[in-house]
Write an enzyme that holds these catalytic residues in place. Structure first.
Site, short mmCIF file in Angstrom:
data_model
loop_
_atom_site.label_atom_id
_atom_site.label_comp_id
_atom_site.label_asym_id
_atom_site.label_seq_id
_atom_site.Cartn_x
_atom_site.Cartn_y
_atom_site.Cartn_z
N TYR A 89 0.92 -1.36 0.03
CA TYR A 89 -0.04 0.09 -0.03
C TYR A 89 0.77 1.20 0.10
O TYR A 89 0.52 2.16 -0.79
CB TYR A 89 -1.06 0.08 1.17
CG TYR A 89 -1.89 1.24 1.29
CD1 TYR A 89 -3.21 1.10 0.93
CD2 TYR A 89 -1.47 2.49 1.74
CE1 TYR A 89 -3.96 2.10 0.63
CE2 TYR A 89 -2.28 3.64 2.00
CZ TYR A 89 -3.60 3.37 1.15
OH TYR A 89 -4.36 4.49 1.50
N GLU A 180 9.53 -7.38 3.93
CA GLU A 180 10.02 -7.54 5.16
C GLU A 180 9.69 -8.98 6.00
O GLU A 180 10.06 -9.22 6.93
CB GLU A 180 9.07 -6.50 6.28
CG GLU A 180 7.55 -6.76 6.26
CD GLU A 180 6.98 -6.14 5.20
OE1 GLU A 180 5.56 -5.70 5.53
OE2 GLU A 180 7.22 -5.92 4.09
N LYS A 378 11.19 -7.64 22.91
CA LYS A 378 11.46 -8.57 23.85
C LYS A 378 13.07 -9.06 23.62
O LYS A 378 13.94 -8.86 24.82
CB LYS A 378 10.61 -9.84 23.75
CG LYS A 378 11.03 -10.80 25.06
CD LYS A 378 10.17 -10.23 26.26
CE LYS A 378 10.09 -11.20 27.52
NZ LYS A 378 9.30 -10.71 28.61
#
Length: 522
Positions: A89, A180, A378
């Site tokens: 997009y 990605e 994390k």
């Protein structure tokens, strides 16, 4: 959101148009030791002005640029002279906003596809070669059909003739595919080219730098004030506490509330670490009786969380009053918590990962928050813990939710079931460690199911509980896949649990995967 404020650090702003995998873009940027921040497109103009980023990445999203009031990027981004990368997009809105044309695609592409490189580009340098084809992951219905002025086509696919575009003078690049995700095998290398070669980022955002800057930021925020930190027994609050202690020393007091829902020997482990290893002032509160009494007969998981959350706040507030004089409350909030607390439409969600966080900050406490980990994923928290010198056995511990064993005990909670669960979980983790798999697995735990089954043990019949086992692999806890144990391992664990834990006659292994969101058993 706060962000690294030293001007020497490169920063990349990620404008979120609602893609389920936007966080993966941030992960890839962080892997290049460059700070990244995700903001919803509605807040992108403010964030762009505040951050003054080195480059901008426009994410994918579910909308169509052809819709009325379709999401768009702030024009200031294109006018600022910084490199911009559009993904899916992001390519379409870039093309349309800069004068190109996007049309509803006659041939949609969802899933695996191939692109052909038609022109050399800095985006492909050392990775892809002109004339060759490469596997990618597509997810689009619309497609760009006319280029904006200054752009050229650098790659095509069967259903997207304008699959990759570049305006190399302005350093604007875009791909119709998602680079990605792992399903685009060399996507991370293309992102590296954009980050390092095109944007010129140096990659100096390390955990050592983060630690030093966080300590200075804490000192500046707290001054001579006092801080209370609620320890849960998990990695996040422990790293936050040690970082804050390094910054302000005995101005910090930690409160560890044992709500009776902890793992085997959890209280002793935490107390030994903080009192013995770090000499951090620690108040250890045994509040198991009121917690377990309040949970009697309660089976609804959301009700359990609310009960635990309210009681936790009440107990913590009572201890804070006893200590007195604290102006600040420290929390181990992480970046995924921050992202999830702001929806794609820009409004705050009703809860922030309610399975993990057991309570908010009551206004009546009149305390300011200290959240030194809110910019970290994390795995970055673990890296920071190592930088701070926390023992590996603690830094590498699997995540443990705020409500503790309550969400690993579906149905009503009893002392008998909690004891069974603790022992079974301890055996399971012990076998995982012996097999050398603990650090390979993101999270593993046992669950006691709210059913009993008939079984035969020796010459007698039993009517006992079923224990479920879960183990998942993950990078940052946002998605998870089950760990493929061999059946011999599962058999050994099941045998030990049935033989050593009274009240269990059957063990099962969960092989479901999880999309973005909780990876607990609920």
């Amino acid at each position: 959101m706060d962000h690294p404020d030293k001007i020497l650090h490169d920063k990349i702003l990620i404008v979120d148009f609602g893609s389920q995998v936007t966080q993966l873009i941030a992960r890839r940027v962080r892997e290049e030791k460059v700070y990244s921040e995700i903001v919803p497109y509605q807040k992108a103009a403010e964030a762009f002005a505040r951050m003054k980023p080195t480059a901008v990445i426009l994410s994918g999203g579910p909308a169509s640029v052809l819709d009325k009031d379709a999401p768009s990027a702030p024009q200031a981004i294109f006018d600022a002279g910084v490199p911009v990368l559009g993904i899916c997009y992001g390519e379409q809105t870039m093309a349309q906003q800069l004068g190109g044309l996007v049309e509803a695609g006659h041939h949609r592409e969802f899933g695996r596809a191939e692109v052909t490189v038609t022109e050399n580009s800095p985006l492909f340098e050392g990775v892809w070669t002109k004339g060759d084809k490469y596997p990618v992951w597509m997810s689009h219905g619309d497609r760009v059909t006319r280029l904006p002025q200054g752009f050229k086509v650098v790659g095509t696919s069967p259903n997207a003739p304008i699959a990759m575009i570049a305006d190399e003078k302005r350093k604007f690049y875009a791909t119709q595919f998602h680079l990605e995700v792992m399903h685009t095998p060399q996507g991370a290398q293309l992102l590296r080219n954009f980050i390092r070669k095109i944007a010129g980022c140096s990659g100096d955002w390390t955990m050592r730098a983060y630690k030093d800057e966080a300590i200075e930021k804490i000192r500046k925020q707290v001054g001579k004030g006092r801080v209370i930190c609620g320890l849960s027994g998990g990695v996040d609050s422990a790293v936050a506490a040690v970082l804050i202690h390094e910054a302000i020393g005995d101005q910090l007091t930690c409160v560890f509330v044992d709500h009776g829902l902890l793992r085997l020997n959890e209280g002793k482990t935490v107390a030994d670490l903080f009192r013995g290893h770090y000499n951090i002032p620690l108040v250890h509160v045994d509040a198991s009786e009121p917690f377990l009494k309040a949970l009697e007969g309660v089976s609804d998981p959301e009700t359990k969380r609310k009960i635990i959350g309210k009681l936790f706040i009440d107990v913590f507030e009572a201890e804070a009053k006893k200590i007195g004089g604290a102006e600040f409350l420290a929390q181990g909030t992480l970046y995924p918590d921050v992202i999830e607390s702001v929806s794609f439409t820009g409004g705050p969600s009703v809860t922030i990962k309610s399975h993990h966080n057991v309570g908010g900050l009551p206004a009546r406490m009149n305390m300011k928050l200290v959240e030194p980990l809110r910019e970290l994923f994390k795995d970055e928290v673990r890296a920071l813990g190592r930088e701070l010198g926390l023992p590996e056995v603690f830094v590498g511990r699997h995540p443990f939710p705020g409500p503790g064993l309550a969400i690993r005990c579906p149905g009503d909670i009893t002392r008998e079931k909690l004891e069974i669960l603790r022992l079974a979980d301890d055996i399971y983790i012990d076998e995982i460690r012996k097999a050398g798999l603990y650090d390979v697995i993101w999270q593993a735990f046992a669950v006691i199911l709210p059913v009993k089954t008939v079984g035969v043990m020796g010459d007698g019949r039993t009517y006992d509980f079923v224990v479920g086992l879960r183990a998942v692999t993950s990078t940052d806890g946002m998605t998870a896949d089950f760990y493929p144990f061999d059946m011999k391992f599962i058999g050994n664990v099941a045998t030990r649990i049935i033989n050593e834990v009274k009240g269990v006659n059957r063990v099962v292994y969960d092989i479901t995967s999880k999309p973005p969101g909780t990876i607990e058993w609920e």
